[in-house]
Enzyme design. Sequence first.
Site: not given
Length: 271
Positions: A2-3
Amino acid sequence: MPELPEVETTARGIAPHVSGRTVLRLTVHEPRLRWRVDPKLAAWAQGQVIHGVQRRAKYLLLELDRGHLMVHLGMSGNLRVLPLRTAREAHDHFDLEMDSGWMLRFTDPRRFGSLHHLTADPAQHPLLRKLAPEPLDPAFDADYLHQVLRRRSVAVKLAIMNSQLVVGVGNIYASESLFRAGIRPGRAARSLTRAETAALAASIKAVLGDAIRAGGTTLRDFVGADGAPGYFSQKLFVYGRAGAPCRNCGTPVKQRVQGGRATYWCPACQK
Ligand SMILES: [Zn+2]
Protein backbone atom coordinates in the site's frame (compact mmCIF):
# COMPACT_ATOMS: atom_id res chain seq x y z
CA MET A 1 2.62 -2.61 -0.98
CA PRO A 2 0.00 0.00 0.00
CA GLU A 3 1.38 3.39 -1.03
CA LEU A 4 0.30 6.85 0.09
CA PRO A 5 -2.80 6.97 -2.19
CA GLU A 6 -4.05 3.61 -0.89
CA VAL A 7 -3.52 4.70 2.72
CA GLU A 8 -5.28 8.02 2.09
CA THR A 9 -8.19 6.18 0.47
CA THR A 10 -8.32 3.81 3.43
CA ALA A 11 -8.60 6.80 5.78
CA ARG A 12 -11.43 8.28 3.68
CA GLY A 13 -13.07 4.86 3.23
CA ILE A 14 -13.27 3.94 6.91
CA ALA A 15 -13.87 7.42 8.38
CA PRO A 16 -17.67 7.53 7.87
CA HIS A 17 -18.01 4.09 9.49
CA VAL A 18 -15.93 4.74 12.61
CA SER A 19 -16.35 8.47 13.37
CA GLY A 20 -18.61 9.10 16.34
CA ARG A 21 -18.68 5.41 17.32
CA THR A 22 -17.71 4.00 20.71
CA VAL A 23 -15.20 1.16 21.02
CA LEU A 24 -17.02 -1.83 22.55
CA ARG A 25 -13.93 -3.97 22.55
CA LEU A 26 -10.56 -4.22 20.82
CA THR A 27 -9.56 -7.85 20.33
CA VAL A 28 -5.95 -8.53 19.35
CA HIS A 29 -5.75 -12.05 17.93
CA GLU A 30 -2.10 -11.83 16.92
CA PRO A 31 0.15 -9.36 18.77
CA ARG A 32 3.26 -10.34 16.81
CA LEU A 33 3.09 -7.68 14.14
CA ARG A 34 6.07 -5.60 12.99
CA TRP A 35 6.24 -4.37 16.57
CA ARG A 36 4.59 -6.40 19.33
CA VAL A 37 1.20 -4.93 20.22
CA ASP A 38 1.19 -3.57 23.79
CA PRO A 39 -0.90 -5.96 25.95
CA LYS A 40 -2.45 -2.93 27.72
CA LEU A 41 -3.73 -1.43 24.45
CA ALA A 42 -7.07 -3.27 24.34
CA ALA A 43 -8.14 -2.19 27.83
CA TRP A 44 -7.02 1.37 27.06
CA ALA A 45 -9.18 1.63 23.94
CA GLN A 46 -12.35 0.13 25.41
CA GLY A 47 -15.19 2.60 25.91
CA GLN A 48 -13.54 5.49 24.09
CA VAL A 49 -15.28 7.41 21.31
CA ILE A 50 -13.60 7.50 17.87
CA HIS A 51 -13.60 11.10 16.68
CA GLY A 52 -12.03 10.78 13.23
CA VAL A 53 -9.30 9.36 11.03
CA GLN A 54 -6.20 11.14 9.77
CA ARG A 55 -3.15 10.07 7.80
CA ARG A 56 0.51 11.01 8.34
CA ALA A 57 2.86 9.50 5.73
CA LYS A 58 1.61 5.91 5.57
CA TYR A 59 0.31 5.83 9.16
CA LEU A 60 -3.42 5.98 9.95
CA LEU A 61 -4.35 7.83 13.13
CA LEU A 62 -7.72 7.17 14.75
CA GLU A 63 -8.44 9.96 17.19
CA LEU A 64 -9.99 8.70 20.45
CA ASP A 65 -10.98 10.53 23.64
CA ARG A 66 -7.62 10.02 25.34
CA GLY A 67 -5.18 9.73 22.44
CA HIS A 68 -4.79 7.96 19.12
CA LEU A 69 -4.63 4.47 17.70
CA MET A 70 -1.92 4.36 15.05
CA VAL A 71 -2.10 1.70 12.34
CA HIS A 72 0.42 0.94 9.59
CA LEU A 73 -0.66 -1.39 6.77
CA GLY A 74 2.87 -2.71 6.24
CA MET A 75 3.54 -4.63 3.02
CA SER A 76 0.22 -6.42 2.68
CA GLY A 77 -2.25 -5.11 5.26
CA ASN A 78 -5.78 -3.78 4.88
CA LEU A 79 -8.63 -2.54 7.03
CA ARG A 80 -12.26 -3.41 6.35
CA VAL A 81 -15.56 -2.63 8.05
CA LEU A 82 -17.46 -5.86 8.78
CA PRO A 83 -20.47 -6.93 10.86
CA LEU A 84 -19.61 -7.97 14.43
CA ARG A 85 -18.94 -11.69 14.82
CA THR A 86 -17.85 -12.13 11.19
CA ALA A 87 -15.83 -15.37 11.25
CA ARG A 88 -12.10 -14.77 11.68
CA GLU A 89 -9.74 -16.06 9.01
CA ALA A 90 -6.06 -16.94 9.05
CA HIS A 91 -4.53 -13.47 8.62
CA ASP A 92 -7.04 -11.39 10.62
CA HIS A 93 -4.97 -9.92 13.47
CA PHE A 94 -7.20 -7.46 15.31
CA ASP A 95 -10.85 -6.40 15.46
CA LEU A 96 -11.99 -2.98 16.70
CA GLU A 97 -15.60 -3.66 17.65
CA MET A 98 -17.96 -0.69 17.71
CA ASP A 99 -21.39 0.14 19.15
CA SER A 100 -22.78 0.36 15.58
CA GLY A 101 -22.87 -3.43 15.21
CA TRP A 102 -19.80 -3.23 12.96
CA MET A 103 -16.10 -3.68 13.50
CA LEU A 104 -12.88 -2.54 11.88
CA ARG A 105 -10.83 -5.63 11.00
CA PHE A 106 -7.09 -5.62 10.25
CA THR A 107 -5.84 -8.35 7.91
CA ASP A 108 -2.15 -8.72 7.02
CA PRO A 109 -0.65 -11.96 5.65
CA ARG A 110 2.97 -10.80 6.01
CA ARG A 111 2.55 -9.11 9.42
CA PHE A 112 4.71 -6.08 8.62
CA GLY A 113 1.85 -3.85 9.73
CA SER A 114 1.58 -2.36 13.21
CA LEU A 115 -0.78 -1.09 15.92
CA HIS A 116 0.20 1.44 18.58
CA HIS A 117 -1.66 3.62 21.05
CA LEU A 118 -0.43 7.17 21.50
CA THR A 119 -1.36 9.21 24.55
CA ALA A 120 0.67 12.32 23.63
CA ASP A 121 0.82 14.52 20.52
CA PRO A 122 1.19 12.13 17.53
CA ALA A 123 3.62 14.56 15.87
CA GLN A 124 6.08 13.86 18.72
CA HIS A 125 5.93 10.06 18.42
CA PRO A 126 9.36 8.57 17.54
CA LEU A 127 7.95 7.03 14.34
CA LEU A 128 6.45 10.34 13.18
CA ARG A 129 8.49 13.22 14.54
CA LYS A 130 11.32 13.04 12.00
CA LEU A 131 9.11 12.60 8.96
CA ALA A 132 9.57 15.02 6.09
CA PRO A 133 6.71 17.12 4.63
CA GLU A 134 3.68 15.54 3.00
CA PRO A 135 3.86 15.85 -0.81
CA LEU A 136 0.26 17.13 -0.98
CA ASP A 137 0.82 19.82 1.68
CA PRO A 138 1.41 23.41 0.57
CA ALA A 139 4.75 23.27 2.47
CA PHE A 140 6.01 20.87 -0.20
CA ASP A 141 6.52 23.28 -3.07
CA ALA A 142 9.10 24.28 -5.68
CA ASP A 143 11.11 26.30 -3.13
CA TYR A 144 11.28 23.43 -0.65
CA LEU A 145 12.21 20.86 -3.30
CA HIS A 146 14.84 23.18 -4.76
CA GLN A 147 16.42 23.64 -1.31
CA VAL A 148 16.69 19.88 -0.69
CA LEU A 149 17.75 18.80 -4.20
CA ARG A 150 20.42 21.42 -4.85
CA ARG A 151 22.62 20.06 -2.05
CA ARG A 152 22.45 16.42 -3.21
CA SER A 153 24.50 14.58 -5.80
CA VAL A 154 22.39 11.41 -5.55
CA ALA A 155 20.11 10.52 -8.49
CA VAL A 156 16.92 12.59 -8.46
CA LYS A 157 14.69 9.51 -8.35
CA LEU A 158 16.39 8.27 -5.19
CA ALA A 159 16.13 11.75 -3.66
CA ILE A 160 12.36 12.01 -4.13
CA MET A 161 11.92 8.48 -2.71
CA ASN A 162 13.90 9.43 0.43
CA SER A 163 11.34 9.79 3.23
CA GLN A 164 13.63 12.19 5.06
CA LEU A 165 13.10 14.67 2.20
CA VAL A 166 9.45 14.00 1.32
CA VAL A 167 7.22 11.17 2.55
CA GLY A 168 5.12 8.76 0.54
CA VAL A 169 6.63 8.94 -2.96
CA GLY A 170 6.96 5.22 -3.74
CA ASN A 171 8.64 3.59 -6.71
CA ILE A 172 5.69 3.74 -9.11
CA TYR A 173 4.89 7.36 -8.31
CA ALA A 174 8.54 8.45 -8.51
CA SER A 175 8.89 7.01 -12.04
CA GLU A 176 5.59 8.49 -13.19
CA SER A 177 6.31 11.93 -11.68
CA LEU A 178 9.69 12.14 -13.40
CA PHE A 179 8.09 11.18 -16.72
CA ARG A 180 5.48 13.90 -16.37
CA ALA A 181 8.15 16.44 -15.50
CA GLY A 182 10.36 15.36 -18.44
CA ILE A 183 13.34 14.56 -16.21
CA ARG A 184 15.52 11.44 -16.46
CA PRO A 185 15.57 9.46 -13.21
CA GLY A 186 19.36 9.07 -13.21
CA ARG A 187 20.11 12.82 -13.25
CA ALA A 188 21.98 14.13 -10.23
CA ALA A 189 19.46 15.84 -7.94
CA ARG A 190 21.54 19.04 -7.88
CA SER A 191 21.64 19.24 -11.71
CA LEU A 192 17.95 20.17 -11.94
CA THR A 193 17.18 23.71 -13.00
CA ARG A 194 14.79 25.82 -11.02
CA ALA A 195 12.11 25.29 -13.70
CA GLU A 196 12.64 21.52 -13.66
CA THR A 197 12.35 21.45 -9.88
CA ALA A 198 9.07 23.36 -10.05
CA ALA A 199 7.77 20.97 -12.72
CA LEU A 200 8.76 17.98 -10.60
CA ALA A 201 7.04 19.28 -7.44
CA ALA A 202 3.87 19.87 -9.45
CA SER A 203 4.10 16.43 -11.11
CA ILE A 204 4.47 14.62 -7.77
CA LYS A 205 1.32 16.35 -6.49
CA ALA A 206 -0.56 15.60 -9.74
CA VAL A 207 0.40 11.91 -9.90
CA LEU A 208 -0.53 11.27 -6.25
CA GLY A 209 -3.71 13.34 -6.58
CA ASP A 210 -4.78 11.34 -9.64
CA ALA A 211 -4.16 8.06 -7.81
CA ILE A 212 -6.26 9.21 -4.83
CA ARG A 213 -9.06 10.24 -7.18
CA ALA A 214 -8.84 6.83 -8.92
CA GLY A 215 -9.08 5.23 -5.47
CA GLY A 216 -12.21 7.19 -4.71
CA THR A 217 -14.19 4.76 -6.84
CA THR A 218 -13.14 1.90 -4.51
CA LEU A 219 -14.43 3.46 -1.28
CA ARG A 220 -17.37 1.08 -1.04
CA ASP A 221 -14.90 -1.85 -1.02
CA PHE A 222 -14.01 -1.00 2.56
CA VAL A 223 -17.35 -2.33 3.76
CA GLY A 224 -18.37 -5.96 3.52
CA ALA A 225 -16.69 -9.30 3.22
CA ASP A 226 -16.11 -9.42 -0.53
CA GLY A 227 -12.35 -9.30 -0.57
CA ALA A 228 -9.89 -6.57 0.28
CA PRO A 229 -9.66 -3.16 -1.35
CA GLY A 230 -7.27 -3.55 -4.26
CA TYR A 231 -4.77 -1.33 -5.96
CA PHE A 232 -6.01 1.47 -8.08
CA SER A 233 -6.24 0.99 -11.79
CA GLN A 234 -4.42 4.06 -12.94
CA LYS A 235 -3.04 4.77 -16.36
CA LEU A 236 0.71 4.37 -16.06
CA PHE A 237 2.91 6.10 -18.62
CA VAL A 238 6.25 4.35 -18.05
CA TYR A 239 6.16 2.17 -14.92
CA GLY A 240 6.13 -1.55 -15.81
CA ARG A 241 6.24 -0.78 -19.54
CA ALA A 242 9.85 -1.64 -20.51
CA GLY A 243 10.13 -1.96 -24.32
CA ALA A 244 6.56 -0.76 -24.90
CA PRO A 245 6.03 2.43 -26.90
CA CYS A 246 5.97 5.67 -24.88
CA ARG A 247 2.35 6.85 -24.70
CA ASN A 248 3.51 10.33 -25.63
CA CYS A 249 6.02 9.79 -28.49
CA GLY A 250 6.17 6.06 -29.32
CA THR A 251 9.85 5.59 -28.39
CA PRO A 252 10.39 2.27 -26.53
CA VAL A 253 10.39 2.78 -22.74
CA LYS A 254 13.72 1.94 -21.07
CA GLN A 255 14.28 0.16 -17.78
CA ARG A 256 17.18 -0.25 -15.40
CA VAL A 257 17.72 -1.05 -11.75
CA GLN A 258 18.41 1.98 -9.59
CA GLY A 259 18.91 1.70 -5.83
CA GLY A 260 17.67 -1.90 -6.00
CA ARG A 261 14.36 -0.93 -7.64
CA ALA A 262 13.22 -0.99 -11.25
CA THR A 263 13.19 2.41 -12.92
CA TYR A 264 11.44 3.23 -16.19
CA TRP A 265 11.78 6.25 -18.47
CA CYS A 266 11.34 7.46 -22.02
CA PRO A 267 14.75 8.39 -23.52
CA ALA A 268 13.07 10.89 -25.87
CA CYS A 269 10.62 12.67 -23.53
CA GLN A 270 12.90 12.83 -20.49
CA LYS A 271 16.09 14.91 -20.49
ZN1 LIG B 1 8.32 9.55 -25.02
